[in-house]
Design an enzyme around this catalytic site. Structure first.
Site, mmCIF file in Angstrom:
data_model
loop_
_atom_site.group_PDB
_atom_site.id
_atom_site.type_symbol
_atom_site.label_atom_id
_atom_site.label_comp_id
_atom_site.label_asym_id
_atom_site.label_seq_id
_atom_site.Cartn_x
_atom_site.Cartn_y
_atom_site.Cartn_z
ATOM 1 N N PHE A 124 0.861 -1.192 0.000
ATOM 2 C CA PHE A 124 0.000 0.000 0.000
ATOM 3 C C PHE A 124 0.896 1.240 0.000
ATOM 4 O O PHE A 124 1.803 1.355 0.834
ATOM 5 C CB PHE A 124 -0.883 -0.029 1.255
ATOM 6 C CG PHE A 124 -2.012 0.953 1.217
ATOM 7 C CD1 PHE A 124 -3.249 0.602 0.696
ATOM 8 C CD2 PHE A 124 -1.849 2.234 1.705
ATOM 9 C CE1 PHE A 124 -4.298 1.517 0.669
ATOM 10 C CE2 PHE A 124 -2.892 3.150 1.686
ATOM 11 C CZ PHE A 124 -4.121 2.791 1.163
ATOM 12 N N ASP A 196 1.983 -5.033 8.688
ATOM 13 C CA ASP A 196 0.799 -4.182 8.570
ATOM 14 C C ASP A 196 -0.407 -5.113 8.430
ATOM 15 O O ASP A 196 -0.496 -5.888 7.476
ATOM 16 C CB ASP A 196 0.938 -3.260 7.349
ATOM 17 C CG ASP A 196 -0.194 -2.236 7.281
ATOM 18 O OD1 ASP A 196 -1.311 -2.542 7.770
ATOM 19 O OD2 ASP A 196 0.030 -1.152 6.725
ATOM 20 N N TYR A 221 -10.879 1.017 10.700
ATOM 21 C CA TYR A 221 -12.131 1.234 9.943
ATOM 22 C C TYR A 221 -12.423 0.174 8.899
ATOM 23 O O TYR A 221 -13.429 0.260 8.212
ATOM 24 C CB TYR A 221 -12.129 2.627 9.296
ATOM 25 C CG TYR A 221 -10.890 2.970 8.481
ATOM 26 C CD1 TYR A 221 -10.722 2.488 7.198
ATOM 27 C CD2 TYR A 221 -9.893 3.785 9.007
ATOM 28 C CE1 TYR A 221 -9.598 2.798 6.456
ATOM 29 C CE2 TYR A 221 -8.760 4.107 8.272
ATOM 30 C CZ TYR A 221 -8.611 3.611 6.998
ATOM 31 O OH TYR A 221 -7.487 3.916 6.283
ATOM 32 N N LYS A 222 -11.556 -0.832 8.765
ATOM 33 C CA LYS A 222 -11.810 -1.867 7.754
ATOM 34 C C LYS A 222 -12.611 -3.004 8.403
ATOM 35 O O LYS A 222 -13.750 -2.791 8.800
ATOM 36 C CB LYS A 222 -10.483 -2.300 7.144
ATOM 37 C CG LYS A 222 -9.878 -1.161 6.300
ATOM 38 C CD LYS A 222 -8.472 -1.405 5.801
ATOM 39 C CE LYS A 222 -8.010 -0.232 4.932
ATOM 40 N NZ LYS A 222 -6.562 -0.196 4.743
ATOM 41 N N ARG A 370 -12.356 -4.881 -7.074
ATOM 42 C CA ARG A 370 -12.051 -5.558 -5.802
ATOM 43 C C ARG A 370 -13.340 -5.797 -5.031
ATOM 44 O O ARG A 370 -14.183 -4.897 -4.917
ATOM 45 C CB ARG A 370 -11.112 -4.623 -5.032
ATOM 46 C CG ARG A 370 -10.539 -5.160 -3.772
ATOM 47 C CD ARG A 370 -9.496 -4.202 -3.239
ATOM 48 N NE ARG A 370 -10.109 -3.049 -2.591
ATOM 49 C CZ ARG A 370 -9.565 -2.373 -1.574
ATOM 50 N NH1 ARG A 370 -8.371 -2.728 -1.110
ATOM 51 N NH2 ARG A 370 -10.164 -1.340 -1.040
HETATM 52 C C1 LIG Z 1 -5.904 1.020 4.495
HETATM 53 C C2 LIG Z 1 -4.426 0.941 4.645
HETATM 54 C C3 LIG Z 1 -3.698 1.980 5.230
HETATM 55 C C4 LIG Z 1 -4.410 3.245 5.621
HETATM 56 O O1 LIG Z 1 -3.608 4.120 6.310
HETATM 57 P P1 LIG Z 1 -4.263 5.427 6.955
HETATM 58 O O2 LIG Z 1 -3.158 6.059 7.667
HETATM 59 O O3 LIG Z 1 -5.399 4.970 7.816
HETATM 60 O O4 LIG Z 1 -4.811 6.270 5.861
HETATM 61 C C5 LIG Z 1 -2.336 1.811 5.407
HETATM 62 N N1 LIG Z 1 -1.712 0.673 5.014
HETATM 63 C C6 LIG Z 1 -2.384 -0.336 4.426
HETATM 64 C C7 LIG Z 1 -1.656 -1.560 4.016
HETATM 65 C C8 LIG Z 1 -3.756 -0.228 4.217
HETATM 66 O O5 LIG Z 1 -4.412 -1.207 3.619
#
Ligand SMILES: *Cc1c(COP(=O)(O)O)cnc(C)c1O
Length: 411
Positions: A124, A196, A221-222, A370
Site C-alpha cells: 500500500f 501491517d 475502519y476496515k 475488488r
Molecule cells: C488502508 C491501509 C492503510 C491506511 O492508512 P491510513 O493512515 O489509515 O490512511 C495503510 N496501510 C495499508 C496496508 C492499508 O491497507
C-alpha cells in the site's frame, strides 16, 4: 473445490445471526467492508450517549469518570485478542500511517549500523511513502529496497537490512504472506519485522506472539468496523518495550503525563507509543464496535470467509474469460485474505455500474475491481446476487455509459 450451494450454506452458517447486529441499507450487497466496515447498531447509541451525557453533562470530569483517558489501552486490549498479542502490547491511536512512522523509527533505532529497509513495490503506497519519509528524516543513508514479487523477498534478506516491512494481506491482490515463516527467515538474518495488518485484523485469526513479530500496525475502519477514519492500532513485542525509541514524544507517551515535567521520560510500556490526546468520539465508536468480537469464533469466521471467496470465484469463473476478467487473487485459500480481485479493462466503469445497482465493491488503479467478503454480515445469497448483477452488466455492456466514467476523488 466442491461446488457451494448458497441456500444450504446460509442455512448452516453459524455466524448468520451477526447480520442483525449491523445497520445495512436495503437493496445493497456490501462488498467493501474491507475498505469501510459496516455500522454495528450499538455504536449509534453509544456515541450519542458519549456526546450528550459524558461530554454535555459531565464535561471534563469524563476523562476520569467515563474512562476516556484509558481508551487507547482499553481498545488496544480488545484488538490484542484478535491479533494474538500479549497483554499490554497493543494501543489504539492515530492513523495507520502515523503508527508506521512510530514503529519503523523504533525498529531502525534497534538495529543501528544497518541501513536497509525491505518492502514490496505492491505494498500500500502510504507504507512506502512513510518509509521514504523516515529514511529522509533520520538522514543516515537508509535505503528502501522493493521486492517485485513475494518470491523475491527471501533473497533480499541480507546482512545490511535492518527492517523488513510487509503488509500481511495485499490490498490490491488479496495475496497473503506466511507470517511465521517470513518472520523467522528475517530473524535468522538479524532483521526486525513490521507487519501491517490493515487487511487481516478482523478478517482472520492472527498470531503475532506465535509468529514472534517485532512490531505490527493496522487499521480500525476496515474489518474492525470502527467507522470512517477510526483510530488505528499498533503492537510492540514486549522485548522491545522500554527505552526512548519513537520520535513522536508527546505527553501521552510520558511516564507521568500529569506531572507536567519539562523533560520527556518515556513510559516503560506500550504507552510510549502514544503521542497526544486521543480522539474520544472515534475511540468510543471503535470500543463499541469491538464488543461483538467477544462472541465471534475466529475459526468459523475464517471458514466462512474462505467459503464466500471460493463461492464468488467459482460463480464468476463461468464467464470471466468471455469478458476479459483475470483473477489476480490466489485460488489457494492459504495464500489469500478475505477479498477477491480481478484485473480487467474498463474496471472503473464496471464497478460504477455495479454500485449503481447496489453492489458495492471498489476499484484500485490501474485496472483492479475488488470485492471484500466480511463474514459477519454477508450471506451466500447476496454473493450469488452480486455475481448475477455483474454478469448482467458485462453481457449488456451497461457499464459503457458516460456517467460511469466520471471519477470521484475517492475511488
Ligand atoms: C488502508 C491501509 C492503510 C491506511 O492508512 P491510513 O493512515 O489509515 O490512511 C495503510 N496501510 C495499508 C496496508 C492499508 O491497507
Amino acid at each position: 473445490m466442491t461446488r457451494i450451494n448458497a441456500a444450504h450454506s446460509d442455512q448452516t452458517d453459524p455466524l448468520r445471526h451477526f447480520r442483525e447486529r449491523f445497520d445495512l441499507p436495503d437493496g445493497v450487497v456490501y462488498l467493501d467492508g474491507n475498505s469501510l466496515g459496516a455500522l454495528p447498531k450499538t455504536v449509534k447509541a453509544r456515541v450519542a450517549r458519549t456526546i450528550s451525557d459524558e461530554w454535555g453533562e459531565q464535561l471534563i470530569r469524563s476523562w476520569n469518570t467515563a474512562g476516556w483517558v484509558h481508551l487507547p489501552q482499553k481498545v488496544g486490549g480488545k484488538i490484542a485478542r484478535l491479533i494474538g498479542a500479549q497483554e499490554g502490547t497493543v494501543v489504539s491511536a492515530d492513523s495507520t500511517s502515523i503508527n508506521l512512522f512510530k514503529v519503523l523509527s523504533a525498529a531502525l533505532s534497534l538495529n543501528p549500523g544497518r541501513t536497509g529497509i525491505v518492502s514490496e513495490r505492491e505494498n500500500f503506497p502510504t507504507d512506502l511513502y512513510i518509509a521514504q519519509g523516515v529514511a529522509k528524516q533520520i538522514g543516515q543513508g537508509h535505503q528502501l529496497a522493493l521486492a517485485e514479487k513475494p518470491a523475491d523477498i527471501p533473497a533480499m534478506l541480507t546482512d545490511d537490512v535492518a527492517v523488513l516491512m510487509l503488509t500481511h494481506v495485499n490490498y490490491r491482490t488479496g495475496y497473503r504472506h506466511d507470517m511465521t515463516a517470513i518472520t523467522k527467515a528475517a530473524h535468522d538474518r538479524g532483521i526486525l519485522v513490521i507487519w501491517d495488518l490493515a487487511h487481516s485484523a478482523g478478517a482472520m485469526a492472527i498470531d503475532l506472539a506465535g509468529a514472534d513479530a517485532d512490531f505490527a500496525i493496522g487499521c480500525g475502519y476496515k474489518y474492525l468496523n470502527g467507522g470512517p477514519g477510526a483510530p488505528a492500532f499498533l503492537y510492540v513485542n514486549p522485548r522491545h518495550h522500554g527505552g526512548f525509541r519513537q520520535p513522536l514524544s508527546g505527553w501521552f507517551g510520558h511516564r507521568a503525563p500529569f506531572a507536567f515535567e519539562p523533560s520527556y521520560a518515556p513510559s516503560g510500556g506500550i504507552e510510549h507509543y502514544l503521542c497526544g490526546t486521543p480522539s474520544v468520539l472515534g475511540m468510543v465508536a471503535m470500543d463499541e464496535a469491538l464488543t461483538l468480537w467477544d462472541e465471534v469464533d475466529m475459526d468459523a469466521l475464517r471458514a466462512k470467509s474462505v467459503a464466500l471467496c471460493d463461492f464468488f470465484i467459482q460463480e464468476v469463473e463461468g464467464f470471466a474469460d468471455e469478458f476479459g476478467l483475470t483473477l489476480v487473487t490466489p485460488r489457494n485459500p492459504e495464500q489469500r485474505g478475505s477479498q477477491v480481485s480481478y484485473s480487467c479493462e474498463n474496471g472503473y466503469a464496471i464497478m460504477q455500474a455495479l454500485i449503481a445497482r447496489g453492489v458495492i465493491g471498489d476499484f484500485r488503479a490501474p485496472d483492479i475491481i475488488r470485492f471484500g467478503f466480511t463474514p459477519l454480515y454477508l450471506s451466500f445469497a447476496e454473493v450469488a446476487e452480486a455475481v448475477a448483477i455483474l454478469r448482467e452488466i458485462l453481457t449488456t455492456r451497461a457499464w459503457d455509459a458516460p456517467e460511469y466514467k466520471v471519477r470521484g476523488a475517492v475511488t
